[in-house]
Design a protein around this motif. Structure first.
Motif, short mmCIF file in Angstrom:
data_model
loop_
_atom_site.label_atom_id
_atom_site.label_comp_id
_atom_site.label_asym_id
_atom_site.label_seq_id
_atom_site.Cartn_x
_atom_site.Cartn_y
_atom_site.Cartn_z
N GLU A 1 6.32 36.88 59.07
CA GLU A 1 5.19 36.18 58.47
C GLU A 1 4.14 35.96 59.55
N ILE A 2 2.96 36.52 59.33
CA ILE A 2 1.89 36.44 60.32
C ILE A 2 0.91 35.35 59.92
N GLY A 3 0.88 34.28 60.72
CA GLY A 3 -0.03 33.17 60.44
C GLY A 3 0.51 32.28 59.34
N PHE A 4 1.22 31.21 59.70
CA PHE A 4 1.86 30.39 58.67
C PHE A 4 1.21 29.03 58.49
N GLY A 5 0.14 28.76 59.22
CA GLY A 5 -0.55 27.48 59.04
C GLY A 5 0.34 26.32 59.44
N LEU A 6 0.64 25.45 58.49
CA LEU A 6 1.52 24.31 58.74
C LEU A 6 2.96 24.60 58.35
N ARG B 1 4.43 39.77 55.91
CA ARG B 1 3.64 38.94 55.01
C ARG B 1 2.41 38.43 55.72
N VAL B 2 1.25 38.70 55.13
CA VAL B 2 -0.03 38.26 55.69
C VAL B 2 -0.75 37.50 54.59
N PHE B 3 -0.52 36.20 54.53
CA PHE B 3 -1.07 35.39 53.45
C PHE B 3 -2.27 34.58 53.93
N PHE B 4 -3.42 34.84 53.33
CA PHE B 4 -4.66 34.10 53.57
C PHE B 4 -5.06 34.07 55.05
N PRO B 5 -5.18 35.27 55.63
CA PRO B 5 -5.66 35.32 57.02
C PRO B 5 -7.14 34.98 57.09
N ASP B 6 -7.59 34.68 58.28
CA ASP B 6 -9.00 34.39 58.49
C ASP B 6 -9.82 35.59 58.02
N MET C 1 1.52 47.82 61.75
CA MET C 1 2.46 47.11 60.87
C MET C 1 3.30 48.10 60.07
N ALA C 2 2.66 49.15 59.57
CA ALA C 2 3.39 50.13 58.77
C ALA C 2 4.50 50.79 59.58
N THR C 3 4.24 51.08 60.84
CA THR C 3 5.28 51.73 61.65
C THR C 3 6.46 50.80 61.91
N ARG C 4 6.24 49.52 61.85
CA ARG C 4 7.33 48.57 62.11
C ARG C 4 8.18 48.30 60.87
N LEU C 5 7.71 48.70 59.71
CA LEU C 5 8.49 48.54 58.49
C LEU C 5 9.54 49.64 58.36
N ALA C 6 10.70 49.25 57.85
CA ALA C 6 11.71 50.24 57.51
C ALA C 6 11.27 50.98 56.26
N PRO C 7 11.78 52.20 56.01
CA PRO C 7 11.46 52.88 54.76
C PRO C 7 11.78 51.98 53.57
N GLY C 8 10.83 51.86 52.66
CA GLY C 8 10.99 50.95 51.53
C GLY C 8 10.57 49.53 51.83
N GLY C 9 10.26 49.23 53.11
CA GLY C 9 9.81 47.89 53.48
C GLY C 9 8.47 47.57 52.84
N VAL C 10 8.19 46.28 52.71
CA VAL C 10 7.03 45.82 51.95
C VAL C 10 6.02 45.10 52.84
N LEU C 11 4.77 45.51 52.73
CA LEU C 11 3.66 44.79 53.33
C LEU C 11 2.95 44.05 52.20
N HIS C 12 2.94 42.73 52.29
CA HIS C 12 2.36 41.89 51.22
C HIS C 12 1.24 41.07 51.81
N CYS C 13 0.02 41.29 51.31
CA CYS C 13 -1.16 40.55 51.76
C CYS C 13 -1.75 39.76 50.60
#
Length: 224
Positions: free
Chosen positions: A58-63, A128-133, A154-166
């Motif tokens: 999770e990239i950037g989790f705020g509080l 997971r990249v939720f509500f970045p600046d 980021m894509a290269t760090r995902l396993a096959p079938g891995g999910v990038l959710h923004c």
């Protein structure tokens, strides 16, 4: 070659390097709890970090409110939560300790450095990249976390079938995100456009956006 690109762009900050005032309790939480609930030094061993559980970054989790909710709702996934802002890190560490969570590790630092230097290719189940600046000014667009070079990283760090959710509530950024994600050959779009909200907790930033009448957009891509 991709590592050279990441190295070239890592100095372009994707966050405001602001300094929030910390309370004594927050300072104590970082000093005491980060060694306990933070990442071990060196390369990230996703195979052993959570006893073999798949790992989501999770990239950037705020509080950390959403982080805690996701950990409670999905104990079968380990979460590595990274943020640069110390007060939020302190709060999440305190919540992890209070609730006895064993499936969350916290990293105080830059997600780009973490991905470039310590995360192996094909090792993550999700990012997971939720509500970045949104960096709305045109001259600052190069600072966005969802930009071509970092999406490829980021894509290269995902396993096959891995999910990038923004997710974002800033419509111009949503359109730019979609364009960047569509151009990345390592990612597929299972929804042919905007994704449904799926199982994502309501964050403070999302609530604020909705109250202002913003349209929230989710984008989901899977690694080929």
């Amino acid at each position: 070659m991709e590592e050279d690109v990441a190295e070239e762009h890592r100095h372009i900050l994707t966050f405001h390097p602001r300094r929030g005032r910390m309370t004594d309790a927050q300072r104590d939480a970082v000093t005491t709890l980060l060694p306990r609930h933070g990442l071990p030094p060196g390369p990230l061993d996703t195979g052993t970090l959570f006893g073999g559980l798949p790992v989501a970054l999770e990239i950037g989790f705020g509080l950390g409110h959403a982080t805690v909710e996701m950990a409670l709702e999905d104990p079968g996934t380990g979460i590595v939560a990274v943020d640069v802002h110390t007060p939020g890190v302190a709060r999440l560490l305190a919540e992890i300790e209070r609730r006895g969570l064993t499936t969350v590790r916290v990293e105080l630092g830059d997600a780009v450095d973490l991905l470039t230097d310590r995360v192996a290719e094909g090792s993550l189940a999700a990012i997971r990249v939720f509500f970045p600046d949104p960096w709305p000014k045109a001259r600052h667009h190069k600072r966005r976390i969802v930009r071509p070079d970092l999406v490829h990283l980021m894509a290269t760090r995902l396993a096959p079938g891995g999910v990038l959710h923004c997710a974002t509530d800033w419509e111009p950024y949503a359109e730019a995100m979609r364009e960047v994600l569509d151009a990345e050959p390592l990612l597929l779009d299972p929804y042919d456009g905007w994704a449904p909200r799926l199982e994502r907790p309501l964050t403070k930033f999302e609530r604020q956006g909705v109250e202002k009448g913003h349209v929230v957009r989710d984008l989901v891509r899977t690694r080929v």
